[in-house]
Design an enzyme around this catalytic site. Structure first.
Site, PDB file in Angstrom:
ATOM      1  N   SER A 145      -8.943   0.142   0.654  1.00 25.52           N
ATOM      2  CA  SER A 145      -9.574   0.980  -0.372  1.00 25.52           C
ATOM      3  C   SER A 145     -10.872   1.554   0.176  1.00 25.52           C
ATOM      4  O   SER A 145     -11.527   0.927   1.029  1.00 25.52           O
ATOM      5  CB  SER A 145      -9.897   0.146  -1.611  1.00 25.52           C
ATOM      6  N   TYR A 158     -14.140  -7.074  -4.898  1.00 23.11           N
ATOM      7  CA  TYR A 158     -12.939  -6.330  -4.493  1.00 23.11           C
ATOM      8  C   TYR A 158     -13.210  -5.615  -3.164  1.00 23.11           C
ATOM      9  O   TYR A 158     -12.392  -5.657  -2.242  1.00 23.11           O
ATOM     10  CB  TYR A 158     -12.609  -5.333  -5.603  1.00 23.11           C
TER      11      TYR A 158
HETATM   12  N1  LIG Z   1      -5.391   2.874  -8.081  1.00 23.89           N
HETATM   13  C1  LIG Z   1      -6.471   3.087  -7.318  1.00 23.89           C
HETATM   14  O1  LIG Z   1      -7.386   3.863  -7.687  1.00 23.89           O
HETATM   15  C2  LIG Z   1      -6.587   2.416  -5.976  1.00 23.89           C
HETATM   16  C3  LIG Z   1      -7.641   2.806  -5.136  1.00 23.89           C
HETATM   17  C4  LIG Z   1      -7.779   2.216  -3.888  1.00 23.89           C
HETATM   18  C5  LIG Z   1      -6.867   1.263  -3.503  1.00 23.89           C
HETATM   19  N2  LIG Z   1      -5.862   0.872  -4.322  1.00 23.89           N
HETATM   20  C6  LIG Z   1      -4.940  -0.154  -3.843  1.00 23.89           C
HETATM   21  O2  LIG Z   1      -3.627   0.375  -3.876  1.00 23.89           O
HETATM   22  C7  LIG Z   1      -2.697  -0.710  -3.945  1.00 23.89           C
HETATM   23  C8  LIG Z   1      -1.671  -0.403  -5.001  1.00 23.89           C
HETATM   24  O3  LIG Z   1      -2.303  -0.412  -6.286  1.00 23.89           O
HETATM   25  P1  LIG Z   1      -1.895   0.584  -7.465  1.00 23.89           P
HETATM   26  O4  LIG Z   1      -3.041   1.478  -7.704  1.00 23.89           O
HETATM   27  O5  LIG Z   1      -0.570   1.180  -7.173  1.00 23.89           O
HETATM   28  O6  LIG Z   1      -1.865  -0.405  -8.691  1.00 23.89           O
HETATM   29  P2  LIG Z   1      -0.712  -0.968  -9.643  1.00 23.89           P
HETATM   30  O7  LIG Z   1       0.288   0.085  -9.978  1.00 23.89           O
HETATM   31  O8  LIG Z   1      -1.424  -1.643 -10.741  1.00 23.89           O
HETATM   32  O9  LIG Z   1       0.045  -2.043  -8.732  1.00 23.89           O
HETATM   33  C9  LIG Z   1      -0.534  -3.253  -8.369  1.00 23.89           C
HETATM   34  C10 LIG Z   1       0.489  -4.081  -7.614  1.00 23.89           C
HETATM   35  O10 LIG Z   1      -0.081  -5.335  -7.285  1.00 23.89           O
HETATM   36  C11 LIG Z   1       0.620  -6.374  -7.983  1.00 23.89           C
HETATM   37  N3  LIG Z   1      -0.334  -7.317  -8.537  1.00 23.89           N
HETATM   38  C12 LIG Z   1      -1.290  -7.091  -9.466  1.00 23.89           C
HETATM   39  N4  LIG Z   1      -1.966  -8.211  -9.728  1.00 23.89           N
HETATM   40  C13 LIG Z   1      -1.438  -9.165  -8.938  1.00 23.89           C
HETATM   41  C14 LIG Z   1      -1.687 -10.546  -8.788  1.00 23.89           C
HETATM   42  N5  LIG Z   1      -2.637 -11.166  -9.506  1.00 23.89           N
HETATM   43  N6  LIG Z   1      -0.934 -11.237  -7.915  1.00 23.89           N
HETATM   44  C15 LIG Z   1       0.031 -10.615  -7.220  1.00 23.89           C
HETATM   45  N7  LIG Z   1       0.329  -9.307  -7.315  1.00 23.89           N
HETATM   46  C16 LIG Z   1      -0.388  -8.597  -8.183  1.00 23.89           C
HETATM   47  C17 LIG Z   1       1.393  -5.679  -9.094  1.00 23.89           C
HETATM   48  O11 LIG Z   1       2.533  -6.449  -9.439  1.00 23.89           O
HETATM   49  P3  LIG Z   1       3.227  -6.268 -10.893  1.00 23.89           P
HETATM   50  O12 LIG Z   1       4.010  -4.999 -10.820  1.00 23.89           O
HETATM   51  O13 LIG Z   1       4.069  -7.478 -11.004  1.00 23.89           O
HETATM   52  O14 LIG Z   1       2.100  -6.222 -11.888  1.00 23.89           O
HETATM   53  C18 LIG Z   1       1.747  -4.372  -8.413  1.00 23.89           C
HETATM   54  O15 LIG Z   1       2.829  -4.532  -7.526  1.00 23.89           O
HETATM   55  C19 LIG Z   1      -3.531  -1.974  -4.197  1.00 23.89           C
HETATM   56  O16 LIG Z   1      -3.707  -2.653  -2.965  1.00 23.89           O
HETATM   57  C20 LIG Z   1      -4.862  -1.424  -4.659  1.00 23.89           C
HETATM   58  O17 LIG Z   1      -5.913  -2.324  -4.383  1.00 23.89           O
HETATM   59  C21 LIG Z   1      -5.684   1.430  -5.548  1.00 23.89           C
END
Ligand SMILES: NC(=O)c1ccc[n+]([C@@H]2O[C@H](COP(=O)([O-])OP(=O)(O)OC[C@H]3O[C@@H](n4cnc5c(N)ncnc54)[C@H](OP(=O)(O)O)[C@@H]3O)[C@@H](O)[C@H]2O)c1
Length: 253
Positions: A145, A158
């Site tokens: 991130s 984070y």
């Molecule tokens: N969205 C943003 O703005 C953003 C920005 C920078 C980086 N990221 C990174 O991008 C990646 C994908 O995130 P996303 O934005 O696509 O979010 P998301 O749709 O909320 O997906 C999160 C994923 O992580 C899993 N997860 C959540 N909490 C968890 C826990 N306590 N233990 C194990 N697994 C868990 C979820 O599983 P379930 O489906 O079972 O809930 C899902 O597969 C992450 O690494 C996040 O840190 C996101």
């Protein structure tokens, strides 16, 4: 260019990872999806099989297992290798935004956030790296991130996990380069996914998961070292990283 014909995705139910998987399925790739929630995984697999014209589930399979729990890694990786054979690419995508206030005065909440977003990914990378090294080709990508680029009061736990992950990936990239394996650090900015529900998500800095997925696939194919997605975050973070501390401490970021 790295081929992306045989791909394993850990944390595949993430909105960003699902968008990556949908693009890959449509291109006819062989996929193995790992995610902790069996129902969400099944519904993702069903969607991918339609897109990939794979009704029998011969090319697109998955396993319900929590990627944030290192105890699941050996079996999940073995199952992925059994299905895919040679693995062209592994993408690590799970993560969760901790409640910053809870982390301020709780060692347990802080350690949990570091495990989910940092040490569990390092554990999986440690397990799969020797197999990529022995294979002599392929690409490993992990979603970090922009938050890992500079600590700030609103989400530094984070950010610490993602910063640690980025440094680990940097070293792994260096180690695996002679073996012909690329290691890509993916740094999304603000993305409209379930993780950011509750934020005010208006404005040009916010991206849709599919746009980010396109950037991730481009970076994996080209074996970029560090991919900011969308691209303009590279410039924003260059400025933020170099902002003098005596000024930065007055900003409410
Ligand atoms: N969205 C943003 O703005 C953003 C920005 C920078 C980086 N990221 C990174 O991008 C990646 C994908 O995130 P996303 O934005 O696509 O979010 P998301 O749709 O909320 O997906 C999160 C994923 O992580 C899993 N997860 C959540 N909490 C968890 C826990 N306590 N233990 C194990 N697994 C868990 C979820 O599983 P379930 O489906 O079972 O809930 C899902 O597969 C992450 O690494 C996040 O840190 C996101």
């Amino acid at each position: 260019m790295n081929p992306l014909n045989n791909v394993v995705i850990f944390g595949a139910t993430s909105a960003i990872a699902s968008a990556v998987a949908r693009r890959l399925a449509s291109s006819g790739a062989r996929l193995f999806c790992v995610a902790r929630n069996p129902e969400r995984l099944e519904s993702l697999l069903a969607d991918l099989r339609v897109r990939g014209d794979d009704a029998a589930g011969e090319r697109i399979r998955g396993l319900a297992a929590d990627p944030a729990d290192p105890a699941t890694h050996a079996d999940a990786w073995a199952a992925a290798r059994e299905h895919l054979g040679e693995v062209d690419a592994a993408l690590l995508a799970w993560g969760s935004l901790p409640d910053p206030a809870a982390c301020h005065d709780s060692v347990e909440a802080t350690e949990e956030a570091l495990r989910i977003n940092g040490t569990s990914a390092v554990a999986l990378l440690t397990r799969i790296a020797p197999d990529f090294e022995a294979q002599g080709h392929g690409v490993i990508g992990a979603i970090g991130s922009v938050a890992g680029d500079r600590g700030r009061q609103s989400n530094y736990v984070y950010g610490t996990a993602k910063g640690m992950l980025a440094t680990f990936l940097q070293g792994l990239r260096h180690r695996l380069a002679p073996a012909g394996v690329d290691v890509v650090t993916i740094k999304p900015g603000f993305v409209r996914t379930p993780m950011t529900e509750g934020f005010n998500r208006a404005g040009a800095l916010w991206a849709e998961p599919d746009r980010v997925a396109g950037g991730i696939l481009r970076a994996l194919r080209r074996g970029h070292a560090v991919a900011y997605v969308p691209w303009f975050w590279r410039i924003i973070m260059l400025i933020i990283r170099n902002f003098p501390d005596w000024l930065f401490r007055h900003l409410r970021l």
